[in-house]
Design a protein around this motif. Structure first.
Motif, PDB file in Angstrom:
ATOM      1  N   GLU A   1       0.826  -1.204   0.000  1.00  0.00           N
ATOM      2  CA  GLU A   1       0.000   0.000   0.000  1.00  0.00           C
ATOM      3  C   GLU A   1       0.863   1.258   0.000  1.00  0.00           C
ATOM      4  O   GLU A   1       1.655   1.487   0.909  1.00  0.00           O
ATOM      5  CB  GLU A   1      -0.917  -0.006   1.228  1.00  0.00           C
ATOM      6  N   PHE A   2       0.686   2.051  -1.025  1.00  0.00           N
ATOM      7  CA  PHE A   2       1.305   3.364  -1.157  1.00  0.00           C
ATOM      8  C   PHE A   2       0.264   4.416  -0.769  1.00  0.00           C
ATOM      9  O   PHE A   2      -0.908   4.092  -0.632  1.00  0.00           O
ATOM     10  CB  PHE A   2       1.751   3.590  -2.609  1.00  0.00           C
ATOM     11  N   PRO A   3       0.655   5.683  -0.622  1.00  0.00           N
ATOM     12  CA  PRO A   3      -0.327   6.701  -0.244  1.00  0.00           C
ATOM     13  C   PRO A   3      -1.512   6.833  -1.210  1.00  0.00           C
ATOM     14  O   PRO A   3      -2.629   7.099  -0.778  1.00  0.00           O
ATOM     15  CB  PRO A   3       0.493   7.995  -0.210  1.00  0.00           C
ATOM     16  N   THR A   4      -1.295   6.627  -2.517  1.00  0.00           N
ATOM     17  CA  THR A   4      -2.381   6.856  -3.481  1.00  0.00           C
ATOM     18  C   THR A   4      -2.890   5.595  -4.177  1.00  0.00           C
ATOM     19  O   THR A   4      -3.860   5.662  -4.928  1.00  0.00           O
ATOM     20  CB  THR A   4      -1.933   7.870  -4.561  1.00  0.00           C
ATOM     21  N   PHE A   5      -2.242   4.466  -3.971  1.00  0.00           N
ATOM     22  CA  PHE A   5      -2.672   3.227  -4.620  1.00  0.00           C
ATOM     23  C   PHE A   5      -2.129   2.029  -3.853  1.00  0.00           C
ATOM     24  O   PHE A   5      -1.269   2.164  -2.982  1.00  0.00           O
ATOM     25  CB  PHE A   5      -2.219   3.165  -6.086  1.00  0.00           C
ATOM     26  N   THR A   6      -2.633   0.851  -4.214  1.00  0.00           N
ATOM     27  CA  THR A   6      -2.181  -0.412  -3.615  1.00  0.00           C
ATOM     28  C   THR A   6      -1.920  -1.423  -4.726  1.00  0.00           C
ATOM     29  O   THR A   6      -2.736  -1.571  -5.643  1.00  0.00           O
ATOM     30  CB  THR A   6      -3.251  -0.973  -2.661  1.00  0.00           C
TER      31      THR A   6
ATOM     32  N   LYS B   1      -3.314  -3.238  -9.799  1.00  0.00           N
ATOM     33  CA  LYS B   1      -3.143  -1.995  -9.044  1.00  0.00           C
ATOM     34  C   LYS B   1      -4.518  -1.420  -8.757  1.00  0.00           C
ATOM     35  O   LYS B   1      -5.361  -1.319  -9.664  1.00  0.00           O
ATOM     36  CB  LYS B   1      -2.318  -1.023  -9.881  1.00  0.00           C
ATOM     37  N   ARG B   2      -4.759  -1.062  -7.492  1.00  0.00           N
ATOM     38  CA  ARG B   2      -6.033  -0.470  -7.080  1.00  0.00           C
ATOM     39  C   ARG B   2      -5.759   0.971  -6.653  1.00  0.00           C
ATOM     40  O   ARG B   2      -4.974   1.206  -5.730  1.00  0.00           O
ATOM     41  CB  ARG B   2      -6.631  -1.283  -5.933  1.00  0.00           C
ATOM     42  N   GLU B   3      -6.387   1.917  -7.335  1.00  0.00           N
ATOM     43  CA  GLU B   3      -6.246   3.330  -6.994  1.00  0.00           C
ATOM     44  C   GLU B   3      -7.076   3.631  -5.748  1.00  0.00           C
ATOM     45  O   GLU B   3      -8.136   3.041  -5.554  1.00  0.00           O
ATOM     46  CB  GLU B   3      -6.713   4.224  -8.150  1.00  0.00           C
ATOM     47  N   LYS B   4      -6.581   4.551  -4.924  1.00  0.00           N
ATOM     48  CA  LYS B   4      -7.369   4.974  -3.759  1.00  0.00           C
ATOM     49  C   LYS B   4      -8.379   6.013  -4.197  1.00  0.00           C
ATOM     50  O   LYS B   4      -8.124   6.810  -5.079  1.00  0.00           O
ATOM     51  CB  LYS B   4      -6.447   5.539  -2.683  1.00  0.00           C
ATOM     52  N   GLU B   5      -9.505   5.984  -3.555  1.00  0.00           N
ATOM     53  CA  GLU B   5     -10.579   6.935  -3.907  1.00  0.00           C
ATOM     54  C   GLU B   5     -10.473   8.189  -3.102  1.00  0.00           C
ATOM     55  O   GLU B   5      -9.998   8.300  -2.050  1.00  0.00           O
ATOM     56  CB  GLU B   5     -11.936   6.275  -3.671  1.00  0.00           C
TER      57      GLU B   5
END
Length: 140
Positions: free
Chosen positions: A108-113, A136-140
Motif C-alpha cells: 500500500e502506497f499513499p495513493t494506490f495499492t 493496481k487499485r487506486e485509492k478513492e
C-alpha cells in the motif's frame, strides 16, 4: 476395542504431524514472501532476490499483456535506499498443499495499492516464488 483405540491414536498422531508440517511450511513460505516485501520496500535487490526462483515470471495486463523475468524487472534500479513514501505491506493469505502454495499480498502506497498473487513451490527444500501476477487499485 484395543484396535479401535490404537487406530484412532495413530490417526490422530498422523493428522497432528501433518498439521505441524503444514504449519512449518506456511511459516517458511511467509519468510520467503517477506524477503520480497522487505526487499521491495528497502530497494534491496539482494533481499528481494532471495524470494524468487531465478526463472520466476511476472505477468500483468494494462494496455497490453506483459510477461518478464521477475527478478530482472523488480530489481532494475534498486540501490538499497529505502523508499521515501510510507509503504505498508502485508501477507493477506497463504494457501499451501504439500509442495505448492499460492499467496495474496498487498503493498500500500499513499495513493494506490498493488495486489500481488504469488505462486510458490518448494524446490530442493526451499520455498521460492515461481510466478507473480499483480494488479493496481487506486485509492478513492
Amino acid at each position: 476395542m484395543k484396535n479401535i483405540v490404537l487406530t484412532l491414536t495413530l490417526l490422530t498422531m498422523g493428522i497432528s504431524t501433518e498439521m505441524k508440517a503444514q504449519q512449518t511450511d506456511v511459516q517458511a513460505i511467509e519468510k520467503t514472501l517477506n524477503y520480497y516485501l522487505t526487499g521491495f520496500k528497502n530497494n534491496d535487490a539482494v533481499t528481494l532476490s532471495k524470494a524468487f526462483h531465478p526463472t520466476a515470471t511476472m505477468k500483468w495486463s494494462g494496455e497490453n499483456y506483459k510477461e518478464v523475468n521477475a527478478i530482472e524487472a523488480l530489481t532494475k534500479g534498486m540501490d538499497g535506499t529505502p523508499k521515501k513514501e510510507k509503504i505498508f505491506t502485508r501477507v493477506v493469505s497463504i494457501n499451501a498443499t504439500r509442495n505448492a502454495a499460492s499467496a495474496q499480498l498487498e503493498i500500500e502506497f499513499p495513493t494506490f495499492t498493488y495486489i500481488d498473487f504469488m505462486h510458490v513451490l518448494k524446490i530442493d527444500g526451499n520455498w521460492k516464488i515461481v510466478s507473480k501476477i499483480f494488479t493496481k487499485r487506486e485509492k478513492e
